[in-house]
Design a protein around this motif. Sequence first.
Motif, PDB file in Angstrom:
ATOM      1  N   TYR A 160       0.829  -1.217   0.000  1.00 38.17           N
ATOM      2  CA  TYR A 160       0.000   0.000   0.000  1.00 38.17           C
ATOM      3  C   TYR A 160       0.861   1.264   0.000  1.00 38.17           C
ATOM      4  CZ  TYR A 160      -4.512  -2.262   0.516  1.00 38.17           C
ATOM      5  OH  TYR A 160      -5.658  -2.979   0.261  1.00 38.17           O
ATOM      6  N   HIS A 161       2.080   1.162   0.524  1.00 35.39           N
ATOM      7  CA  HIS A 161       2.967   2.343   0.598  1.00 35.39           C
ATOM      8  C   HIS A 161       4.336   1.991   0.039  1.00 35.39           C
ATOM      9  CE1 HIS A 161      -0.040   4.191   3.161  1.00 35.39           C
ATOM     10  NE2 HIS A 161      -0.013   3.115   3.914  1.00 35.39           N
ATOM     11  N   PRO A 162       4.576   2.191  -1.232  1.00 41.23           N
ATOM     12  CA  PRO A 162       3.687   2.776  -2.227  1.00 41.23           C
ATOM     13  C   PRO A 162       2.717   1.706  -2.740  1.00 41.23           C
ATOM     14  CG  PRO A 162       5.755   2.198  -3.250  1.00 41.23           C
ATOM     15  CD  PRO A 162       5.894   1.850  -1.800  1.00 41.23           C
ATOM     16  N   ILE A 163       1.640   2.165  -3.351  1.00 41.17           N
ATOM     17  CA  ILE A 163       0.662   1.208  -3.868  1.00 41.17           C
ATOM     18  C   ILE A 163       1.278   0.433  -5.036  1.00 41.17           C
ATOM     19  CG2 ILE A 163      -0.497   2.865  -5.433  1.00 41.17           C
ATOM     20  CD1 ILE A 163      -2.572   0.573  -3.326  1.00 41.17           C
ATOM     21  N   ASP A 164       1.141  -0.880  -5.001  1.00 42.74           N
ATOM     22  CA  ASP A 164       1.754  -1.744  -6.015  1.00 42.74           C
ATOM     23  C   ASP A 164       0.734  -2.827  -6.374  1.00 42.74           C
ATOM     24  OD1 ASP A 164       3.475  -3.105  -7.644  1.00 42.74           O
ATOM     25  OD2 ASP A 164       4.931  -3.630  -6.102  1.00 42.74           O
ATOM     26  N   ILE A 165       0.202  -2.726  -7.590  1.00 41.44           N
ATOM     27  CA  ILE A 165      -0.909  -3.573  -8.015  1.00 41.44           C
ATOM     28  C   ILE A 165      -0.437  -4.552  -9.083  1.00 41.44           C
ATOM     29  CG2 ILE A 165      -3.193  -3.550  -9.181  1.00 41.44           C
ATOM     30  CD1 ILE A 165      -3.249  -2.145  -6.489  1.00 41.44           C
ATOM     31  N   ILE A 166      -0.838  -5.786  -8.959  1.00 40.38           N
ATOM     32  CA  ILE A 166      -0.502  -6.796  -9.968  1.00 40.38           C
ATOM     33  C   ILE A 166      -1.808  -7.429 -10.441  1.00 40.38           C
ATOM     34  CG2 ILE A 166       0.647  -9.024 -10.380  1.00 40.38           C
ATOM     35  CD1 ILE A 166       1.933  -6.897  -7.606  1.00 40.38           C
ATOM     36  N   LYS A 167      -2.031  -7.400 -11.755  1.00 38.85           N
ATOM     37  CA  LYS A 167      -3.224  -8.040 -12.317  1.00 38.85           C
ATOM     38  C   LYS A 167      -2.832  -9.381 -12.913  1.00 38.85           C
ATOM     39  CE  LYS A 167      -6.867  -7.504 -15.726  1.00 38.85           C
ATOM     40  NZ  LYS A 167      -7.620  -6.682 -16.656  1.00 38.85           N
ATOM     41  N   LEU A 168      -3.579 -10.411 -12.571  1.00 36.75           N
ATOM     42  CA  LEU A 168      -3.255 -11.765 -13.038  1.00 36.75           C
ATOM     43  C   LEU A 168      -4.402 -12.345 -13.846  1.00 36.75           C
ATOM     44  CD1 LEU A 168      -1.825 -13.956 -10.139  1.00 36.75           C
ATOM     45  CD2 LEU A 168      -0.648 -13.114 -12.160  1.00 36.75           C
ATOM     46  N   ASP A 169      -4.090 -13.193 -14.774  1.00 36.36           N
ATOM     47  CA  ASP A 169      -5.135 -13.929 -15.491  1.00 36.36           C
ATOM     48  C   ASP A 169      -5.676 -15.034 -14.596  1.00 36.36           C
ATOM     49  OD1 ASP A 169      -4.827 -12.439 -17.732  1.00 36.36           O
ATOM     50  OD2 ASP A 169      -3.406 -13.822 -18.680  1.00 36.36           O
ATOM     51  N   VAL A 170      -6.938 -15.365 -14.797  1.00 32.89           N
ATOM     52  CA  VAL A 170      -7.518 -16.502 -14.069  1.00 32.89           C
ATOM     53  C   VAL A 170      -8.012 -17.512 -15.101  1.00 32.89           C
ATOM     54  CG1 VAL A 170      -8.201 -15.138 -12.059  1.00 32.89           C
ATOM     55  CG2 VAL A 170      -9.808 -15.440 -13.949  1.00 32.89           C
ATOM     56  N   PRO A 171      -8.205 -18.778 -14.682  1.00 30.92           N
ATOM     57  CA  PRO A 171      -8.672 -19.774 -15.653  1.00 30.92           C
ATOM     58  C   PRO A 171      -9.971 -19.330 -16.326  1.00 30.92           C
ATOM     59  CG  PRO A 171      -8.097 -20.816 -13.557  1.00 30.92           C
ATOM     60  CD  PRO A 171      -7.989 -19.349 -13.346  1.00 30.92           C
ATOM     61  N   GLU A 172     -10.064 -19.571 -17.601  1.00 28.48           N
ATOM     62  CA  GLU A 172     -11.172 -19.107 -18.432  1.00 28.48           C
ATOM     63  C   GLU A 172     -12.534 -19.575 -17.891  1.00 28.48           C
ATOM     64  OE1 GLU A 172     -11.632 -17.070 -20.802  1.00 28.48           O
ATOM     65  OE2 GLU A 172     -13.632 -17.767 -21.406  1.00 28.48           O
ATOM     66  N   ASN A 173     -12.607 -20.818 -17.431  1.00 24.75           N
ATOM     67  CA  ASN A 173     -13.930 -21.321 -17.005  1.00 24.75           C
ATOM     68  C   ASN A 173     -14.194 -21.172 -15.508  1.00 24.75           C
ATOM     69  OD1 ASN A 173     -11.895 -23.151 -16.808  1.00 24.75           O
ATOM     70  ND2 ASN A 173     -13.185 -24.960 -17.016  1.00 24.75           N
ATOM     71  N   LEU A 174     -13.440 -20.303 -14.843  1.00 24.88           N
ATOM     72  CA  LEU A 174     -13.705 -20.036 -13.426  1.00 24.88           C
ATOM     73  C   LEU A 174     -15.005 -19.222 -13.313  1.00 24.88           C
ATOM     74  CD1 LEU A 174     -12.310 -20.492 -10.639  1.00 24.88           C
ATOM     75  CD2 LEU A 174     -11.466 -18.152 -10.847  1.00 24.88           C
ATOM     76  N   HIS A 175     -15.949 -19.705 -12.520  1.00 25.66           N
ATOM     77  CA  HIS A 175     -17.231 -19.010 -12.335  1.00 25.66           C
ATOM     78  C   HIS A 175     -17.412 -18.628 -10.875  1.00 25.66           C
ATOM     79  CE1 HIS A 175     -18.032 -20.555 -16.319  1.00 25.66           C
ATOM     80  NE2 HIS A 175     -19.124 -19.806 -16.366  1.00 25.66           N
ATOM     81  N   CYS A 176     -18.128 -17.548 -10.686  1.00 26.24           N
ATOM     82  CA  CYS A 176     -18.362 -17.077  -9.318  1.00 26.24           C
ATOM     83  C   CYS A 176     -19.864 -16.982  -9.063  1.00 26.24           C
ATOM     84  CB  CYS A 176     -17.717 -15.700  -9.154  1.00 26.24           C
ATOM     85  SG  CYS A 176     -17.954 -15.037  -7.509  1.00 26.24           S
ATOM     86  N   THR A 177     -20.289 -17.558  -7.962  1.00 29.54           N
ATOM     87  CA  THR A 177     -21.679 -17.417  -7.510  1.00 29.54           C
ATOM     88  C   THR A 177     -21.657 -16.500  -6.291  1.00 29.54           C
ATOM     89  OG1 THR A 177     -22.094 -19.702  -8.147  1.00 29.54           O
ATOM     90  CG2 THR A 177     -23.700 -18.683  -6.668  1.00 29.54           C
ATOM     91  N   VAL A 178     -22.499 -15.484  -6.310  1.00 27.09           N
ATOM     92  CA  VAL A 178     -22.576 -14.583  -5.155  1.00 27.09           C
ATOM     93  C   VAL A 178     -24.004 -14.566  -4.655  1.00 27.09           C
ATOM     94  CG1 VAL A 178     -22.462 -12.177  -4.415  1.00 27.09           C
ATOM     95  CG2 VAL A 178     -20.673 -13.082  -5.879  1.00 27.09           C
ATOM     96  N   ILE A 179     -24.169 -14.764  -3.359  1.00 31.78           N
ATOM     97  CA  ILE A 179     -25.502 -14.606  -2.764  1.00 31.78           C
ATOM     98  C   ILE A 179     -25.441 -13.418  -1.818  1.00 31.78           C
ATOM     99  CG2 ILE A 179     -25.069 -16.335  -0.917  1.00 31.78           C
ATOM    100  CD1 ILE A 179     -28.096 -17.019  -1.166  1.00 31.78           C
ATOM    101  N   HIS A 180     -26.423 -12.546  -1.967  1.00 33.91           N
ATOM    102  CA  HIS A 180     -26.494 -11.384  -1.083  1.00 33.91           C
ATOM    103  C   HIS A 180     -27.725 -11.499  -0.191  1.00 33.91           C
ATOM    104  CE1 HIS A 180     -28.059  -7.147  -0.406  1.00 33.91           C
ATOM    105  NE2 HIS A 180     -27.080  -7.329   0.443  1.00 33.91           N
ATOM    106  N   PRO A 181     -27.543 -11.948   1.059  1.00 36.90           N
ATOM    107  CA  PRO A 181     -28.679 -11.994   1.982  1.00 36.90           C
ATOM    108  C   PRO A 181     -29.114 -10.562   2.323  1.00 36.90           C
ATOM    109  CG  PRO A 181     -26.757 -13.192   2.857  1.00 36.90           C
ATOM    110  CD  PRO A 181     -26.295 -12.360   1.710  1.00 36.90           C
ATOM    111  N   HIS A 182     -30.401 -10.351   2.457  1.00 31.21           N
ATOM    112  CA  HIS A 182     -30.897  -8.982   2.635  1.00 31.21           C
ATOM    113  C   HIS A 182     -30.716  -8.456   4.059  1.00 31.21           C
ATOM    114  CE1 HIS A 182     -33.522  -9.277  -1.215  1.00 31.21           C
ATOM    115  NE2 HIS A 182     -32.238  -9.171  -1.452  1.00 31.21           N
ATOM    116  N   ILE A 183     -29.474  -8.310   4.445  1.00 32.92           N
ATOM    117  CA  ILE A 183     -29.148  -7.534   5.647  1.00 32.92           C
ATOM    118  C   ILE A 183     -27.986  -6.636   5.253  1.00 32.92           C
ATOM    119  CG2 ILE A 183     -29.897  -9.198   7.421  1.00 32.92           C
ATOM    120  CD1 ILE A 183     -26.906  -9.941   7.737  1.00 32.92           C
TER     121      ILE A 183
END
Length: 315
Positions: A160-183
């Motif tokens: 964070y000091h200094p900010i240092d960001i690395i972007k990486l590739d992820v496997p093509e068929n990686l899927h994400c399921t997100v559930i948002h409970p209403h709170i």
Amino acid sequence: MRLKINEIRVFAPATVSNIACGFDVMGFAIDMPGDELVLRVSERPGVRIVEITGDNGKLTKDPALNTAGKPILSIVKAHRIECGVEIEIHKKMPLGSGLGSSAASAVAAAFAMNMLFDLRLSPRELLPFAIEGEMIASGSLHADNVAPALYGGFVLIRSYHPIDIIKLDVPENLHCTVIHPHIEISTKESRRLLPDQIPLSDAIRQWGNTATLVAGFFKSDFALIGRSLEDFVAEPVRSRLIPGFDRMKCAALDAGALGCSISGSGPSLFALSDSQAKADAIGQSMQIALNEFNLGSDLYISKINNQGPKVIYLK
Ligand code: HSE
């Protein structure tokens, strides 16, 4: 400075941060939901938020105290922009959901300013402005939502000091399921619950998983990704704030998830899987598990969003 456009509408995506083992140092963007922002050049000097929708009246129209307003004020100052700017904020995702709602607005604002005034700033140059906006909402310096929302894809924060960001590739068929409970869970509050210090034995397990999660993404090794999705730092404390957490996590794993944990500071949960069909089945199972707790929920299923923010229209 030559203005080419007078109005722009942009979208910036929701993000899953921490990814179980990487507290404050990793996150990825998803396709939906996300926030939309309209910026308009005005002859009247100054920055004004003229409309906010989708926030149930919770957000301030004072630009200095608003997650989208703050980056715009800072960019106006840093780049000596003399004309006025009008802002419309259209929240398309819930506040306090653990999906990086404030980061999406901050990133949309910085991205839209860059386009509207043809500033030609790189994501690395826009990032500090977006972080300023995020800090207003969370009260702390963390970039694991703003960085993936801005860069797209899966992002690591080495420092964070200094900010240092690395972007990486992820496997093509990686899927994400997100559930948002209403709170609603405030990031500020849920950060206060976390221990200041952790035992060395937990730290060893945590950084082991962080390293192997990255290796798993790199090698497209889904079993390794699954084994690495463990959190000994935030999940044990924060999961107590989420009704049905254990049931939803078990349901996700039973339905074939590689792993499952809290998205950001919660209450949303994310689960990773290796196909669209599994991601759908995982979502259904998690919703059924949550039904027992009489809580409504939203479900989002997507691949990792590699693009980050995008223009909806220019005029
Ligand atoms: N890393 C941050 C936290 C993300 O867990 O507090 C907040 O969305």
